[in-house]
Motif scaffolding. Structure first.
Motif, PDB file in Angstrom:
ATOM      1  N   ILE A 236       0.838  -1.200   0.000  1.00  0.00           N
ATOM      2  CA  ILE A 236       0.000   0.000   0.000  1.00  0.00           C
ATOM      3  C   ILE A 236       0.874   1.253   0.000  1.00  0.00           C
ATOM      4  O   ILE A 236       0.490   2.302  -0.522  1.00  0.00           O
ATOM      5  CB  ILE A 236      -0.984  -0.012   1.185  1.00  0.00           C
ATOM      6  N   LYS A 301      -9.803  -4.053  -2.903  1.00  0.00           N
ATOM      7  CA  LYS A 301      -8.771  -3.642  -3.846  1.00  0.00           C
ATOM      8  C   LYS A 301      -9.359  -3.287  -5.216  1.00  0.00           C
ATOM      9  O   LYS A 301      -8.886  -2.364  -5.876  1.00  0.00           O
ATOM     10  CB  LYS A 301      -7.697  -4.720  -3.976  1.00  0.00           C
ATOM     11  N   TYR A 304     -11.123   0.114  -4.905  1.00  0.00           N
ATOM     12  CA  TYR A 304     -10.080   1.121  -4.708  1.00  0.00           C
ATOM     13  C   TYR A 304      -9.370   1.420  -6.028  1.00  0.00           C
ATOM     14  O   TYR A 304      -9.188   2.585  -6.409  1.00  0.00           O
ATOM     15  CB  TYR A 304      -9.099   0.588  -3.663  1.00  0.00           C
ATOM     16  N   ALA A 410      -2.681  -0.694  -7.061  1.00  0.00           N
ATOM     17  CA  ALA A 410      -3.720  -1.073  -6.097  1.00  0.00           C
ATOM     18  C   ALA A 410      -4.255  -2.476  -6.359  1.00  0.00           C
ATOM     19  O   ALA A 410      -4.762  -3.140  -5.445  1.00  0.00           O
ATOM     20  CB  ALA A 410      -4.860  -0.063  -6.122  1.00  0.00           C
ATOM     21  N   LEU A 413      -3.008  -5.335  -4.059  1.00  0.00           N
ATOM     22  CA  LEU A 413      -3.358  -5.385  -2.641  1.00  0.00           C
ATOM     23  C   LEU A 413      -4.264  -6.573  -2.354  1.00  0.00           C
ATOM     24  O   LEU A 413      -5.294  -6.741  -2.991  1.00  0.00           O
ATOM     25  CB  LEU A 413      -4.063  -4.086  -2.213  1.00  0.00           C
ATOM     26  N   ASN A 414      -3.883  -7.349  -1.379  1.00  0.00           N
ATOM     27  CA  ASN A 414      -4.692  -8.504  -1.006  1.00  0.00           C
ATOM     28  C   ASN A 414      -4.576  -8.701   0.499  1.00  0.00           C
ATOM     29  O   ASN A 414      -3.555  -9.157   0.994  1.00  0.00           O
ATOM     30  CB  ASN A 414      -4.234  -9.762  -1.756  1.00  0.00           C
TER      31      ASN A 414
END
Length: 421
Positions: A236, A301, A304, A410, A413-414
């Motif tokens: 992030i 994610k 986002y 982005a 991201l997990n």
């Protein structure tokens, strides 16, 4: 619980829209704007993680854990907002911005942790999106007041060099009032949850240390937390590098952009920038809670990343619209993006960090915000002057490209796969 965010974000709204025009009023050149805004990144980098670590190890039966810090920060911010429009010269305004940013950062970080402390995991998404709603509401009121007071009291007066227009004073006075009163409401109306026995034992042990060791403890906590930081937070941080660099460009150069694309003077361009902020924060206010079921269904994610891409499209479009009303349309996408930025990452981080260290990790998350801002304040003045030709249109396109990169990152991201390093 989130009412205090209204006052904090009203203050940030003034910083986004009114501070840079004030610098221009007082004689700053456009390429000076990035370095004049260095107060935000520096104070955020230093203040937030330290205050976060300190609040993790604080407890008072009367005042709680987080409340003492955001109450003191609100008081500092309130005093600075009252004084700001009376700045006689540029250096005085810049100095006040430093103190204002210290106060805002002292209030902001423990408030983020405060919300996480109070809510079970199933309510974190709703809690932080509600916080996003108050972010939109606070900035909405700030920019709405600027537009309203210019309309009521600005008239057709010609700008006087080195002088801040009196119609701008009133927005700062309201901010000084809201900064303190909304925080007081949350302090008085929302009790904090007492620490566990283990946390209380650690807090008591800290009280028994020497003064030097007590002062050093927050710094040790920050270093240890960074060493043990979940991999998710490093990912992030990559998103934030591009996202917040781009946001700082947008906030600094909307006024110069409208001076170029619409031929406005500083006051007219500042008013148009306030209308832009008014529009996107209205959208944020309307969609913040609507993002909760979307993130639950499609994953944080994806929502986002799509929101960041929409923000990029908005910035690619704005420089080519010269109509003062049509240019508000891209702010719909920007508002959706701002709602996602102010809620989704905090929900994600709250789920992957230990509850007893939430304060310090929220502070570290803010470091990931202010480091890109710090880099931007040092680097973008030269980029703007020598690579972008002192052209605010190019600056806005540059910011759009950075948002597109952030959207791509982005997708990495997990939350479920996040592990401790």
């Amino acid at each position: 619980m989130n009412v205090g965010f209204l006052g904090i974000q009203y203050s940030f709204g003034l910083q986004q829209t009114a501070i840079n025009p004030i610098f221009l009023y007082l004689g700053a050149s456009e390429d000076m704007l990035p370095i004049l805004n260095i107060a935000g990144p520096v104070t955020g980098l230093i203040v937030q993680p330290i205050i976060g670590a300190m609040s993790d190890k604080t407890w008072s039966a009367r005042w709680g854990r987080r409340k003492p810090y955001f109450l003191i920060g609100a008081l500092m911010g309130s005093l600075c907002l009252f004084a700001f429009p009376h700045s006689p010269v540029l250096w005085f305004a810049v100095g006040l911005l430093w103190i204002l940013d210290v106060g805002n950062n002292m209030a902001m970080e423990p408030y983020r942790a405060f919300v996480g402390d109070k809510l079970p995991e199933r309510q974190l998404s709703l809690g932080y999106q509600m916080q996003s709603l108050f972010v939109g509401a606070g900035i909405l009121l700030a920019n709405g007041s600027i537009v309203l007071f210019q309309y009521l009291f600005g008239g057709t007066s010609v700008e006087e060099a080195g002088t801040i227009p009196q119609w701008l004073y009133y927005s700062f006075y309201i901010g000084a009032f809201l900064s303190l009163t909304t925080i007081l409401y949350s302090v008085l109306k929302t009790p904090e949850i007492p620490p566990s026995e283990e946390e209380m034992e650690e807090i008591n042990q800290l009280k028994g240390l020497s003064l030097g060791k007590r002062i050093a403890k927050p710094f040790v906590e920050i270093v240890d937390a960074i060493k043990e930081m979940p991999k998710f937070m490093w990912k992030i941080g990559a998103v934030y590098l591009f996202q917040w660099y781009a946001l700082f460009i947008y906030w600094q150069f909307t006024t110069p952009l409208f001076m170029k694309t619409m031929g406005y003077n500083t006051s007219e361009a500042a008013s148009q920038a306030a209308k832009m902020s008014l529009t996107y924060n209205t959208v944020t206010l309307l969609v913040a809670l609507a993002l909760v079921p979307l993130t639950l269904r499609f994953g944080g994610k994806k929502i986002y990343a799509i929101s960041l891409l929409g923000t990029a499209l908005a910035l690619f479009t704005i420089p080519y619209i010269s109509d003062p009303y049509m240019v508000l349309v891209p702010m719909i996408l920007f508002g959706i993006g701002w709602a996602a930025m102010m809620g989704i990452p905090y929900t994600m981080v709250s789920k992957v960090v230990p509850q007893e260290r939430r304060g310090v990790y929220m502070g570290i998350l803010n470091m990931m915000i202010v480091i890109p801002m710090f880099i931007q304040t040092l680097s973008f003045g030269s980029i703007y002057k020598y690579l972008l030709g002192n052209n605010a249109i190019n600056a806005m396109l540059f910011a759009g490209a950075f948002f597109a990169i952030a959207a791509f990152l982005a997708l990495r991201l997990n939350v479920k796969k996040a592990k401790m390093v």
